[in-house]
Scaffold this active site. Structure first.
Site, PDB file in Angstrom:
ATOM      1  N   ARG A  46       0.841  -1.202   0.000  1.00  0.00           N
ATOM      2  CA  ARG A  46       0.000   0.000   0.000  1.00  0.00           C
ATOM      3  C   ARG A  46       0.879   1.255   0.000  1.00  0.00           C
ATOM      4  NH1 ARG A  46      -1.176   1.987   4.503  1.00  0.00           N
ATOM      5  NH2 ARG A  46      -1.942   0.152   5.584  1.00  0.00           N
ATOM      6  N   TYR A  98     -17.400  14.733 -16.305  1.00  0.00           N
ATOM      7  CA  TYR A  98     -17.732  13.315 -16.309  1.00  0.00           C
ATOM      8  C   TYR A  98     -18.811  13.053 -15.249  1.00  0.00           C
ATOM      9  CZ  TYR A  98     -17.082   8.371 -15.229  1.00  0.00           C
ATOM     10  OH  TYR A  98     -17.285   7.043 -14.977  1.00  0.00           O
ATOM     11  N   ASP A 170      -8.632  17.607 -15.579  1.00  0.00           N
ATOM     12  CA  ASP A 170      -8.838  16.201 -15.916  1.00  0.00           C
ATOM     13  C   ASP A 170      -8.437  16.032 -17.386  1.00  0.00           C
ATOM     14  OD1 ASP A 170      -9.887  13.744 -16.773  1.00  0.00           O
ATOM     15  OD2 ASP A 170     -11.535  13.820 -15.319  1.00  0.00           O
ATOM     16  N   LYS A 195      -9.071   4.690 -19.415  1.00  0.00           N
ATOM     17  CA  LYS A 195      -9.353   5.059 -20.801  1.00  0.00           C
ATOM     18  C   LYS A 195      -8.078   4.902 -21.650  1.00  0.00           C
ATOM     19  CE  LYS A 195     -13.116   5.999 -18.634  1.00  0.00           C
ATOM     20  NZ  LYS A 195     -13.500   7.278 -18.097  1.00  0.00           N
TER      21      LYS A 195
HETATM   22  C1  LIG Z   1     -13.945   7.637 -16.695  1.00  0.00           C
HETATM   23  C2  LIG Z   1     -13.622   9.009 -16.292  1.00  0.00           C
HETATM   24  C3  LIG Z   1     -13.354   9.329 -14.955  1.00  0.00           C
HETATM   25  C4  LIG Z   1     -13.467   8.324 -13.838  1.00  0.00           C
HETATM   26  O1  LIG Z   1     -12.473   7.332 -13.927  1.00  0.00           O
HETATM   27  P1  LIG Z   1     -12.685   5.839 -13.414  1.00  0.00           P
HETATM   28  O2  LIG Z   1     -11.411   5.179 -13.780  1.00  0.00           O
HETATM   29  O3  LIG Z   1     -13.888   5.294 -14.105  1.00  0.00           O
HETATM   30  O4  LIG Z   1     -12.898   5.932 -11.938  1.00  0.00           O
HETATM   31  C5  LIG Z   1     -12.990  10.638 -14.673  1.00  0.00           C
HETATM   32  N1  LIG Z   1     -12.917  11.580 -15.621  1.00  0.00           N
HETATM   33  C6  LIG Z   1     -13.193  11.306 -16.905  1.00  0.00           C
HETATM   34  C7  LIG Z   1     -13.098  12.395 -17.916  1.00  0.00           C
HETATM   35  C8  LIG Z   1     -13.560  10.023 -17.281  1.00  0.00           C
HETATM   36  O5  LIG Z   1     -13.853   9.770 -18.550  1.00  0.00           O
END
Ligand SMILES: *Cc1c(COP(=O)(O)O)cnc(C)c1O
Length: 400
Positions: A46, A98, A170, A195
């Site tokens: 961790r 998101y 983000d 992603k």
């Molecule tokens: C999918 C996504 C998230 C969240 O990420 P997870 O890995 O699903 O927790 C945050 N921001 C954007 C722009 C996303 O597409």
């Protein structure tokens, strides 16, 4: 060393006695210590793990960051950033986010006395003018999900610095291959590595990157102290995915450009949202701050039923949430990923109900076009897109 070279040429196994070419998966919870008084580099996974450390070094390099922290999901990473705030503080957030981020901001943070105000980030000056005495963090996505709205990172970053608050971007939609917000003036970058960074739709992961030592200290404390860390096997999968980041992203983007241009010409399609089209509201800003428009395209058809029929008729584009995988996917954000948009924001900023979001994969582009064209034609009633009041866009910047 150029980034494309560094993606495959790096110290894959620091200190590994066998000089492994691929990073070993240190699938262990604990590391034996020399003695109760002498500690090695690692003691407990961790707190730190060699596989994760190699991944974090790669991620830091890609974002031009001194520090990168890998988390169990994108939302765990975003949650960690919100720990920079305390009760009474406020986040000034872009109005297009998101869906899961909306859920965190609107339903969880208020329980801890942190409030979030949503303001359209399309106009940088207007956005930073909304900073209040309680604002501690500005938070934006660009291109934002799912309408691909662009905001000016440098403009917002400069305004935030003047007002003494931090900016978090983000960067999931473009990946560090196409955009580096820290270099443009952001203080913190987050990714859903689920992603493009992973790229194969087989890992859930998140990242926080920063050059700010104070931020890094808090994020490091949160990573260890709350424990939503990325596991060794997941770290390894991400490292493997990252090796082809440049190839995947470039190929996906080239195909997306072709498909977006053809969709924009198609008489059965309503609006096309893609930052690579000159008609896109944020086209110029996007060209200035990023190395490409990415591979996510959103379109409207005029009715929810029509959109659902098209999705049902697609064979190569798989109906799943998420994006950024080597496999092309399709979704209807209004009822899938963005079902958590707060009610008060729906009027102006929720995705149109008939919006179809396409994530273009690495398949042959002509196969993808055939799939789209067939699905559109098969479901056509010959009347073309019908834009009704219920599906009309209001508020957010968009293409016509
Ligand atoms: C999918 C996504 C998230 C969240 O990420 P997870 O890995 O699903 O927790 C945050 N921001 C954007 C722009 C996303 O597409």
């Amino acid at each position: 060393m150029k980034a494309a070279t560094r993606l495959v040429n790096f110290d894959a196994g620091p200190g590994d006695p066998f000089h492994a070419s691929a990073t070993p998966v240190y699938q262990t919870a604990t590391f034996e210590q020399e003695s109760p008084l002498e500690f090695g580099a690692y003691d407990y996974t961790r707190s730190g793990n060699p596989t994760r450390a190699v991944l974090e070094a790669q991620l830091a390099f890609l974002e031009g960051a001194v520090h990168a922290f890998a988390f169990a999901s994108g939302l765990a990473a975003i949650t960690a950033v919100t720990r920079l705030l305390k009760a009474g503080d406020e986040i000034l957030a872009g109005a297009e986010l998101y869906g899961g981020t909306f859920r965190l901001f609107s339903r969880i943070l208020p329980r801890f006395g942190i409030s979030v105000r949503y303001v359209d980030a399309g106009d940088a000056e207007e956005f930073v003018r909304a900073v209040s005495a309680r604002t501690r963090l500005a938070y934006v996505e660009t291109p934002a999900n799912p309408l691909l709205t662009i905001c000016d990172i440098a403009g917002i970053g400069a305004g935030c610095r003047e007002r003494g608050i931090r900016l978090c971007v983000d960067n999931t939609m473009l990946s560090p291959w196409l955009q580096n917000p820290l270099r443009l003036g952001a203080d913190v970058v987050v990714h859903s590595a689920t992603k493009f960074l992973g790229g194969h739709g087989d890992v859930t992961a998140g990242v926080v990157c920063t050059n700010d030592e104070e931020v890094a200290e808090t994020i490091g404390l949160v990573q260890n102290g709350e424990g939503a860390t990325l596991a060794p096997m997941e770290s390894w999968l991400l490292l493997r995915g990252l090796k082809t980041l440049a190839l995947r992203v470039e190929r996906q983007q080239a195909s997306a450009r072709t498909l977006a241009e053809r969709l924009a010409q198609h008489e059965e399609i309503g609006r096309v949202f893609y930052p690579g089209l000159a008609a896109h509201a944020g086209y110029e800003t996007q060209r200035r701050q990023a190395r490409g428009p990415g591979s996510v395209i959103s379109v409207t058809t005029g009715s929810v039923e029509r959109s659902a029929e098209i999705i049902g008729a697609l064979r190569l584009f798989r109906n799943t949430v998420s994006f950024g995988s080597v496999t092309s996917t399709v979704s209807m954000p209004a009822c899938m990923s963005h079902a958590s948009v707060p009610t008060e924001l729906r009027a102006g900023h929720a995705p149109p109900a008939d919006l179809i979001r396409l994530s273009v994969g690495i398949e042959d582009v002509e196969d993808l076009w055939l799939d789209l064209a067939r699905a559109i034609e098969r479901t056509a009633d010959g009347a073309g897109p019908k834009v009704t009041g219920a599906t009309q866009l209001q508020g957010v910047g968009h293409v016509d």
